[in-house]
Enzyme design. Structure first.
Site, PDB file in Angstrom:
ATOM      1  N   HIS A   1       7.003  24.371  43.515  1.00 19.04           N
ATOM      2  CA  HIS A   1       6.849  24.662  42.307  1.00 19.04           C
ATOM      3  C   HIS A   1       7.911  23.991  41.326  1.00 19.04           C
ATOM      4  CE1 HIS A   1      10.147  26.759  43.783  1.00 19.04           C
ATOM      5  NE2 HIS A   1      10.665  27.036  42.408  1.00 19.04           N
TER       6      HIS A   1
ATOM      7  N   ASP B   1      10.371  24.518  38.153  1.00 14.72           N
ATOM      8  CA  ASP B   1      11.130  25.723  37.344  1.00 14.72           C
ATOM      9  C   ASP B   1      10.440  26.285  35.969  1.00 14.72           C
ATOM     10  OD1 ASP B   1      12.586  26.433  39.752  1.00 14.72           O
ATOM     11  OD2 ASP B   1      13.955  25.003  38.957  1.00 14.72           O
TER      12      ASP B   1
ATOM     13  N   HIS C   1       9.717  21.437  44.052  1.00 18.30           N
ATOM     14  CA  HIS C   1      10.384  21.666  45.244  1.00 18.30           C
ATOM     15  C   HIS C   1      10.030  23.023  46.141  1.00 18.30           C
ATOM     16  CE1 HIS C   1      12.123  23.772  41.583  1.00 18.30           C
ATOM     17  NE2 HIS C   1      12.602  24.681  42.298  1.00 18.30           N
TER      18      HIS C   1
ATOM     19  N   ARG D   1      21.966  28.626  40.588  1.00 13.04           N
ATOM     20  CA  ARG D   1      21.454  27.651  39.897  1.00 13.04           C
ATOM     21  C   ARG D   1      21.774  27.587  38.325  1.00 13.04           C
ATOM     22  NH1 ARG D   1      14.883  28.153  39.959  1.00 13.04           N
ATOM     23  NH2 ARG D   1      15.286  28.910  37.644  1.00 13.04           N
TER      24      ARG D   1
HETATM   25  C1  SIN Z   1      14.592  27.470  43.411  1.00 14.19           C
HETATM   26  O1  SIN Z   1      13.526  27.166  43.287  1.00 14.19           O
HETATM   27  O2  SIN Z   1      15.276  27.027  42.234  1.00 14.19           O
HETATM   28  C2  SIN Z   1      15.534  27.577  44.642  1.00 14.19           C
HETATM   29  C3  SIN Z   1      15.437  26.476  45.573  1.00 14.19           C
HETATM   30  C4  SIN Z   1      16.252  26.771  47.023  1.00 14.19           C
HETATM   31  O3  SIN Z   1      16.426  28.067  47.032  1.00 14.19           O
HETATM   32  O4  SIN Z   1      16.686  26.074  47.471  1.00 14.19           O
END
Ligand code: SIN
Length: 270
Positions: free
Chosen positions: A96, A98, A246, A261
């Site tokens: 995905h 974000d 990611h 984040r």
């Molecule tokens: C996310 O999707 O922002 C988190 C990614 C992660 O936990 O590595």
């Protein structure tokens, strides 16, 4: 020591060293911005940032987003904590980008690892431009001009209380974005559908929609266009949400993992 930028692969990702993000200023942002557009994800080690420093570094890139389903504390509402415990093994184990369920999804995200499991918990990143380029001419023609439907409910629906559902839906309506997005800065075309938030492609049958989304996800997840980052405490990954996806691997249960984040606001995909 000067700044060094070491590509992770020829396709995506670079490890940057020789910079302290706690004190980075606008002139550093200009240099990092060029590298970021080129490599799409930048990685840093040993950045022991406080939440305030993390937010300050992110603010060099633009206005910051407050996540409605994972807000931070009153001092740092933009600071999102993502935790996995033995009882709540949450992990973003889907390709995905974000908040694509927003009308204006995010520009980029800056993720810092606080607690890293002894084994596993890596995050994989995909270059959605290279994934688009890997499609055959017939597939490029087939998806040209198509639009997909994005919806927060697929991932965050259960976090909304029953009495808040209508109000939340009014604030975050079902959103439509092009299946192929053009990056506003580089002009590159990329795949802009993802398994987490896209429900279907408009104007085609349900079966064809599934086929298209599955084909595009196969392109996104090809090892040829991805890299995998092994976290250490105080590592940072900073990715361009407009042209990457990611996937957080969920291979460390029952160990604890905590990442933090901060996300930068973006513009409407075109
Ligand atoms: C996310 O999707 O922002 C988190 C990614 C992660 O936990 O590595």
């Amino acid at each position: 020591m000067g700044l060094t930028i070491e590509p992770m692969t020829a396709c995506i990702g670079a490890l940057v060293s020789g910079i302290d993000l706690a004190t980075a200023g606008p002139e550093d942002q200009v240099v990092l911005h060029d590298a970021w557009l080129k490599h799409k994800v930048l990685f840093f080690r040993d950045q022991d940032l406080t939440p305030a420093e993390h937010v300050r570094f992110a603010a060099l890139w633009g206005e910051l987003e407050v996540h409605p389903f994972a807000p931070g504390d009153s001092e740092h509402p933009e600071f999102v904590v993502i935790e996995s415990t033995a009882d709540a093994p949450y992990a973003a184990q889907m390709w995905h980008s974000d908040v694509t369920w927003r009308v204006e999804p995010s520009l980029g995200s800056i993720l810092r690892a606080r607690n890293v499991p002894p084994a596993g918990g890596d995050t994989c990143f995909s270059n959605a431009v290279a994934a688009y380029e890997s499609l055959s001419p017939a597939w490029k023609e087939r998806i040209d001009g198509l639009v997909a439907v994005h919806d927060f409910v697929k991932v965050f629906g259960e976090r909304v209380d029953a009495d808040k559902k209508a109000e939340t839906r009014a604030k975050y309506p079902i959103t439509e974005h092009p299946v192929v997005r053009t990056h506003p800065e580089t002009g590159e075309k990329c795949i802009y559908t993802n398994g987490a938030f896209v429900s279907h492609v408009l104007g085609v049958s349900a079966e064809e929609s599934k086929e298209i989304l599955a084909h595009l996800e196969r392109a996104i997840s090809s090892p040829n266009v991805t890299c995998r980052f092994r976290w250490e405490p105080n590592s940072i990954a900073m990715w361009d949400n407009r042209c990457t996806q990611h996937f957080a691997t969920s291979d460390f249960w029952p160990e604890y993992r905590r990442v933090e984040r901060v996300t930068i606001c973006g513009d409407r995909p075109a």
